[in-house]
Structure formats: C-alpha cells, structure tokens
Design an enzyme around this catalytic site. Structure first.
Site, mmCIF file in Angstrom:
data_model
loop_
_atom_site.group_PDB
_atom_site.id
_atom_site.type_symbol
_atom_site.label_atom_id
_atom_site.label_comp_id
_atom_site.label_asym_id
_atom_site.label_seq_id
_atom_site.Cartn_x
_atom_site.Cartn_y
_atom_site.Cartn_z
ATOM 1 N N ASN A 7 0.864 -1.179 0.000
ATOM 2 C CA ASN A 7 0.000 0.000 0.000
ATOM 3 C C ASN A 7 0.902 1.231 0.000
ATOM 4 O O ASN A 7 1.456 1.596 1.029
ATOM 5 C CB ASN A 7 -0.889 -0.051 1.252
ATOM 6 C CG ASN A 7 -1.841 1.127 1.337
ATOM 7 O OD1 ASN A 7 -1.796 2.030 0.499
ATOM 8 N ND2 ASN A 7 -2.701 1.121 2.336
ATOM 9 N N ARG A 93 -2.591 -2.189 -3.448
ATOM 10 C CA ARG A 93 -3.779 -1.361 -3.279
ATOM 11 C C ARG A 93 -3.678 -0.201 -4.272
ATOM 12 O O ARG A 93 -2.701 0.531 -4.269
ATOM 13 C CB ARG A 93 -3.837 -0.808 -1.856
ATOM 14 C CG ARG A 93 -4.980 0.151 -1.697
ATOM 15 C CD ARG A 93 -5.000 0.760 -0.326
ATOM 16 N NE ARG A 93 -6.157 1.613 -0.211
ATOM 17 C CZ ARG A 93 -6.148 2.801 0.381
ATOM 18 N NH1 ARG A 93 -5.057 3.257 0.937
ATOM 19 N NH2 ARG A 93 -7.243 3.512 0.446
ATOM 20 N N HIS A 182 -12.601 2.855 0.034
ATOM 21 C CA HIS A 182 -12.586 1.868 1.135
ATOM 22 C C HIS A 182 -13.265 0.561 0.717
ATOM 23 O O HIS A 182 -13.754 -0.189 1.567
ATOM 24 C CB HIS A 182 -13.328 2.386 2.394
ATOM 25 C CG HIS A 182 -12.664 3.524 3.087
ATOM 26 N ND1 HIS A 182 -13.395 4.526 3.681
ATOM 27 C CD2 HIS A 182 -11.366 3.811 3.320
ATOM 28 C CE1 HIS A 182 -12.562 5.401 4.244
ATOM 29 N NE2 HIS A 182 -11.318 4.993 4.030
ATOM 30 N N HIS A 213 -17.257 2.232 7.872
ATOM 31 C CA HIS A 213 -15.799 2.223 8.046
ATOM 32 C C HIS A 213 -15.436 3.571 8.661
ATOM 33 O O HIS A 213 -15.453 4.599 7.978
ATOM 34 C CB HIS A 213 -15.108 2.022 6.685
ATOM 35 C CG HIS A 213 -13.613 2.087 6.751
ATOM 36 N ND1 HIS A 213 -12.800 0.978 6.642
ATOM 37 C CD2 HIS A 213 -12.777 3.133 6.952
ATOM 38 C CE1 HIS A 213 -11.538 1.340 6.773
ATOM 39 N NE2 HIS A 213 -11.495 2.651 6.953
ATOM 40 N N GLY A 215 -12.555 5.369 10.335
ATOM 41 C CA GLY A 215 -11.145 5.481 10.707
ATOM 42 C C GLY A 215 -10.768 6.941 10.629
ATOM 43 O O GLY A 215 -11.581 7.815 10.923
ATOM 44 N N ASN A 216 -9.540 7.197 10.193
ATOM 45 C CA ASN A 216 -9.181 8.581 9.953
ATOM 46 C C ASN A 216 -10.006 9.087 8.762
ATOM 47 O O ASN A 216 -10.546 10.183 8.775
ATOM 48 C CB ASN A 216 -7.681 8.658 9.696
ATOM 49 C CG ASN A 216 -7.179 10.046 9.934
ATOM 50 O OD1 ASN A 216 -7.830 10.844 10.619
ATOM 51 N ND2 ASN A 216 -6.059 10.363 9.342
ATOM 52 N N ARG A 246 -11.347 15.827 6.958
ATOM 53 C CA ARG A 246 -12.197 16.126 5.790
ATOM 54 C C ARG A 246 -13.598 16.508 6.246
ATOM 55 O O ARG A 246 -14.126 15.938 7.201
ATOM 56 C CB ARG A 246 -12.299 14.912 4.865
ATOM 57 C CG ARG A 246 -11.012 14.523 4.201
ATOM 58 C CD ARG A 246 -11.265 13.407 3.184
ATOM 59 N NE ARG A 246 -10.026 12.812 2.725
ATOM 60 C CZ ARG A 246 -9.747 11.505 2.802
ATOM 61 N NH1 ARG A 246 -10.636 10.664 3.310
ATOM 62 N NH2 ARG A 246 -8.606 11.049 2.367
ATOM 63 N N ARG A 290 -9.678 9.927 19.777
ATOM 64 C CA ARG A 290 -9.376 9.736 21.209
ATOM 65 C C ARG A 290 -9.244 11.086 21.910
ATOM 66 O O ARG A 290 -9.764 11.268 23.011
ATOM 67 C CB ARG A 290 -8.074 8.932 21.385
ATOM 68 C CG ARG A 290 -8.265 7.457 21.115
ATOM 69 C CD ARG A 290 -6.958 6.766 20.912
ATOM 70 N NE ARG A 290 -6.314 7.216 19.676
ATOM 71 C CZ ARG A 290 -5.365 6.557 19.038
ATOM 72 N NH1 ARG A 290 -4.915 5.434 19.514
ATOM 73 N NH2 ARG A 290 -4.849 7.021 17.920
ATOM 74 N N ILE A 337 -12.029 3.888 14.699
ATOM 75 C CA ILE A 337 -13.088 4.409 15.571
ATOM 76 C C ILE A 337 -14.213 3.383 15.714
ATOM 77 O O ILE A 337 -14.678 3.110 16.826
ATOM 78 C CB ILE A 337 -13.636 5.750 15.009
ATOM 79 C CG1 ILE A 337 -12.510 6.782 14.916
ATOM 80 C CG2 ILE A 337 -14.800 6.254 15.845
ATOM 81 C CD1 ILE A 337 -12.881 8.061 14.173
ATOM 82 N N GLU A 390 -7.862 -5.065 5.527
ATOM 83 C CA GLU A 390 -7.768 -4.794 4.092
ATOM 84 C C GLU A 390 -6.643 -5.593 3.438
ATOM 85 O O GLU A 390 -6.775 -6.044 2.309
ATOM 86 C CB GLU A 390 -7.568 -3.285 3.874
ATOM 87 C CG GLU A 390 -8.838 -2.510 4.188
ATOM 88 C CD GLU A 390 -8.613 -1.014 4.345
ATOM 89 O OE1 GLU A 390 -8.190 -0.597 5.438
ATOM 90 O OE2 GLU A 390 -8.860 -0.271 3.392
HETATM 91 P P1 AMP Z 1 -7.687 4.100 11.324
HETATM 92 O O1 AMP Z 1 -7.600 5.116 10.207
HETATM 93 O O2 AMP Z 1 -8.584 2.954 11.001
HETATM 94 O O3 AMP Z 1 -6.332 3.660 11.813
HETATM 95 O O4 AMP Z 1 -8.381 4.848 12.554
HETATM 96 C C1 AMP Z 1 -7.811 5.983 13.140
HETATM 97 C C2 AMP Z 1 -8.822 6.595 14.084
HETATM 98 O O5 AMP Z 1 -9.223 5.628 15.079
HETATM 99 C C3 AMP Z 1 -8.300 7.800 14.846
HETATM 100 O O6 AMP Z 1 -9.266 8.859 14.817
HETATM 101 C C4 AMP Z 1 -8.170 7.275 16.268
HETATM 102 O O7 AMP Z 1 -8.379 8.282 17.201
HETATM 103 C C5 AMP Z 1 -9.321 6.293 16.319
HETATM 104 N N1 AMP Z 1 -9.202 5.392 17.464
HETATM 105 C C6 AMP Z 1 -8.261 4.430 17.690
HETATM 106 N N2 AMP Z 1 -8.445 3.871 18.915
HETATM 107 C C7 AMP Z 1 -9.506 4.505 19.480
HETATM 108 C C8 AMP Z 1 -10.202 4.398 20.730
HETATM 109 N N3 AMP Z 1 -9.814 3.523 21.652
HETATM 110 N N4 AMP Z 1 -11.262 5.222 20.957
HETATM 111 C C9 AMP Z 1 -11.650 6.120 20.028
HETATM 112 N N5 AMP Z 1 -11.050 6.259 18.837
HETATM 113 C C10 AMP Z 1 -9.999 5.482 18.550
#
Ligand code: AMP
Length: 415
Positions: A7, A93, A182, A213, A215-216, A246, A290, A337, A390
C-alpha cells in the site's frame, strides 16, 4: 507460498507478507517520510524471525523505499523469504480504478497505461500506487503483480445513486460521478456480516446491511443482497461522513462563497476541505477521535460539538440507506473508531429504535478485537462489530486473480 501486499501512499509505503494458506502475517512494515525534504526516512519492520526493528534511512522516492523493503524481506539471515520465488504474487492497493477497473486486475503494460489515465481522477493517490507497482516489477520480474482497486466493490451501485445532478456531459466527458472508496474494507466486513446473518436465518440474497468504516477516513456503504447499492464517498474521498480532517457533505455553493470571501485559489479550498476540516476543523483541537472524546468528557464545548456532528451524520446515513434498501438487517462498525469507540457506536445508534436497532450497552462497552454481535437479543437489526483487514482481503483477491489468470504463478501450479 506467500503474497506480498503493498500500500503505497504519497510519502509512505506499507507492506505485509502473508502466507497464502494460513493467512498468517509473516512480515510487515512501514516506510515513512519518503521524499520528504525536511525529514530523514524511517522504516519500522517486523518479522516472526527477527522481531521488530526501526531505523532511519534516506529514501528519495518509492523506488528507493522499495529497495530497502526488498532488502529486508530477502535478507539472507533474518529475511522472511529465502528465495524470491517464494513470493507467488504481489497485490497492490490502487485507490482509483475509475469505471474501467471493476475487478482486481493482473497488471500488464496496457493495464498500467490505463491506470495512469485514471490517475486524473485521483492525482494524489494513484501516482504513488503506480510508483510502488513499477518498483516491484523492477525488483521481482516474472512475479505476477495484481492491482486491487478501492473503488471496485462499488461498481454495482446503480446510476440513480452514482449520477450527480450536474449537466450530464460532465459525467461522459470528465468521469464526474460517485465512485466510492474503502471498497476492500467494506467488502471484507460485509463478507463476515453475511456469514453472521446467515447463521441467524437471514439469507445473503435477502440481506440489507450498512457498513460503517470509521477510521481517519470514514465512509458508509449500503449493501443489498451482498452487493453495494450506495456509498457515502463520491468522485473523491471528501464526500459523505465527517472525518479526521475532511469535511464530508457540504452545500457545494459554500466552496464558491469561500473562494470569494478568502480570495482564495482552488488549491486553498481543496486544502481547507481535506486537511483543515472534519473533527479538527470543528473542535479546533485534534483530528484524533481519542483526543476529541477525552476533551469532550472534560467539558470542551467544541470537542463535544465535533463528536455530536460526527455521530449525527452517521445516524442520518443509516436512515437514508435503510430507506434506499427498503429495510435494514444489520449495521456493521469497523476501522479505528468503529472498532474501538463505544461512545461513537452508542451515539450513532441513538434514536434508531424506530428502525428496530437496540444496542446491548454492556456488550458495546466491553467487546473489542473480534467479530461480535453487540445488539440485544430482541433487536430486529443486528449491530455488528467486525475488525477490518484490508491486507488480508487484498491477498485473497490477488490469489483469486492469479489462480484465474491465463498465466498463473508457477508456484500456484505446483502439485
Ligand atoms: P484508522 O484510520 O482505522 O487507523 O483509525 C484511526 C482513528 O481511530 C483515529 O481517529 C483514532 O483516534 C481512532 N481510534 C483508535 N483507537 C480509538 C479508541 N480507543 N477510541 C476512540 N477512537 C480510537
């Protein structure tokens, strides 16, 4: 037999070497700060044999980064592969496949040229993906390379959901339509969700699932009968949910208004909506959920607002997609998240009782790290927490393509 999954981002290169039979990760790593003038490159790598190592090394481009990764993987003493042909194929990817690539595809010179054309739609994402592919073709000649597109799973979305109500010519001339991203993650968790629902007597053909999904980057997909029928990201990953930085959905005229008020060029507006908005923009604090949850719990008003805007948008999409599919059997939460935040899951499901969604509070608070149903026994809609993977999905798709292709890897053909 192993599959190397790659990736490559704009300044990073992530890899996993996956055993094709057991799906065990035998080596993985991340090269960062590739071609970043102000900072030395960094590699963190892990193998079962050598454990974890981290070091700094100059990497001016993806070619040089891939040289370092390749040297690590094939190191005579501590490398994860002794002979290069232990790598049966490389799965890459690729972010944007446009309308041309609706399936994972064996890479040839013609395919590369076509992916290059599609790059106009993803000028930030596709070029580093292509650089990773070229580096692997140079280092591993003869080993099949497969492109797995982030957009491909969404190819089944009907035109009523992918056409923007702009002059139609912009679709035909410039490819302006919803593509969605995604896809590998939505596809992976949907596969597990379909199995979980089947055990409860809901047949895959009749199932209606919304995958979140979170995440960030964040996106949601409506999946009816196992096929994507709508998704929240659009021509680019900026549309839809609120994300780390975003904005997600906006009144499109805001962009014109801001350009006038700020006397700003398109590149500034692009930066504002992609890098300075979302959780970061609303809270003024952080793009990391977090930090947002922590500050909100301590009374930081704008962090609390960012959290509420984030969860409200998810809830709104669940309702929209339930309407689009004529009902709902499951909501799936995944990614950083979605897998780790009981607070977000609870707020996203709040007020959805009218659809039959009942979250089991104790399970929501305690479950983590495994595929599990966190709805109450009486809930009409299942709420599923499913960790995404993924890389595993890319490895599976890569194996499928080389098994089906006319020129499979000699290793796959071996008895
Ligand atoms: P990813 O892009 O899938 O790696 O997800 C990143 C996001 O997951 C970031 O906003 C992190 O703050 C969030 N995240 C990871 N662990 C936790 C947690 N224990 N509680 C809340 N958000 C989390």
């Amino acid at each position: 037999m192993k599959i190397l999954v790659l990736n490559s981002g704009s300044s990073s290169l992530k890899y996993q070497l996956i055993d094709a039979h057991t799906e065990e990760v035998v080596a993985k790593g991340l090269a960062e700060c590739i071609g970043v003038a102000q900072r030395c490159g960094q590699i963190v790598a892990e193998t079962k044999l050598a454990g974890k190592i981290a070091f700094e090394t100059e990497m001016n481009n993806h070619d040089e980064a891939m040289d370092r990764v390749f040297a690590l993987l094939t190191d005579p003493e501590k490398g994860a592969v002794k002979r290069i042909d232990e790598i049966a194929a490389v799965g890459h990817r690729v972010v944007h496949g446009g309308e041309k690539f609706v399936q994972p595809t064996l890479i040839t010179d013609e395919v590369l040229a076509e992916v290059e054309k599609v790059s106009q739609l993803a000028p930030l994402h596709n070029p580093p993906n292509l650089a990773g592919i070229r580096a692997c073709m140079r280092l591993m000649p003869g080993i099949p390379q497969v492109a797995v597109f982030d957009t491909a799973f969404h190819a089944t979305i009907p035109d009523c959901a992918f056409i923007y109500a702009l002059p139609y010519d912009y679709y035909t001339a410039f490819g302006v339509r919803r593509y969605g991203f995604h896809g590998t993650s939505h596809q992976y968790v949907a596969g597990i969700a379909l199995d979980m629902l089947a055990k409860q007597g809901i047949a895959p053909e009749a199932s209606r699932i919304v995958t979140c999904h979170l995440g960030n980057g964040c996106s949601m997909t409506a999946i009816s009968g196992g096929r994507a029928v709508d998704t929240s990201m659009g021509l680019t990953p900026t549309e839809g949910l609120v994300m780390g930085t975003r904005s997600g959905d906006l009144d499109p005229a805001i962009l014109v208004y801001l350009a006038r008020r700020l006397d700003a060029p398109a590149s500034d507006i692009d930066r504002i909506i992609n890098k300075e908005s979302g959780l970061l923009g609303v809270s003024g604090l952080s793009s990391d959920m977090r930090d947002i949850e922590d500050a909100a719990s301590k009374g930081h008003a704008r962090a609390a607002l960012a959290l509420e805007v984030f969860c409200y948008r998810i809830r709104k999409y669940v309702g929209a997609y339930a309407a689009a599919m004529g009902g709902l059997d499951a909501i799936v939460f995944t990614a950083g998240i979605g897998e780790n935040s009981p607070v977000v899951r609870e707020r996203a499901c709040r007020h959805l009782g009218f659809l039959g969604v009942e979250l089991d509070e104790a399970k929501n608070a305690s479950e983590r790290g495994r595929a599990v149903d966190i709805a109450t026994a009486s809930s009409r809609v299942r709420v599923l927490l499913i960790p995404t993977n993924e890389e595993r999905m890319i490895a599976r798709e890569t194996m499928r393509v080389i098994a089906e292709s006319a020129a499979p890897s000699p290793l796959l053909m071996a008895p």
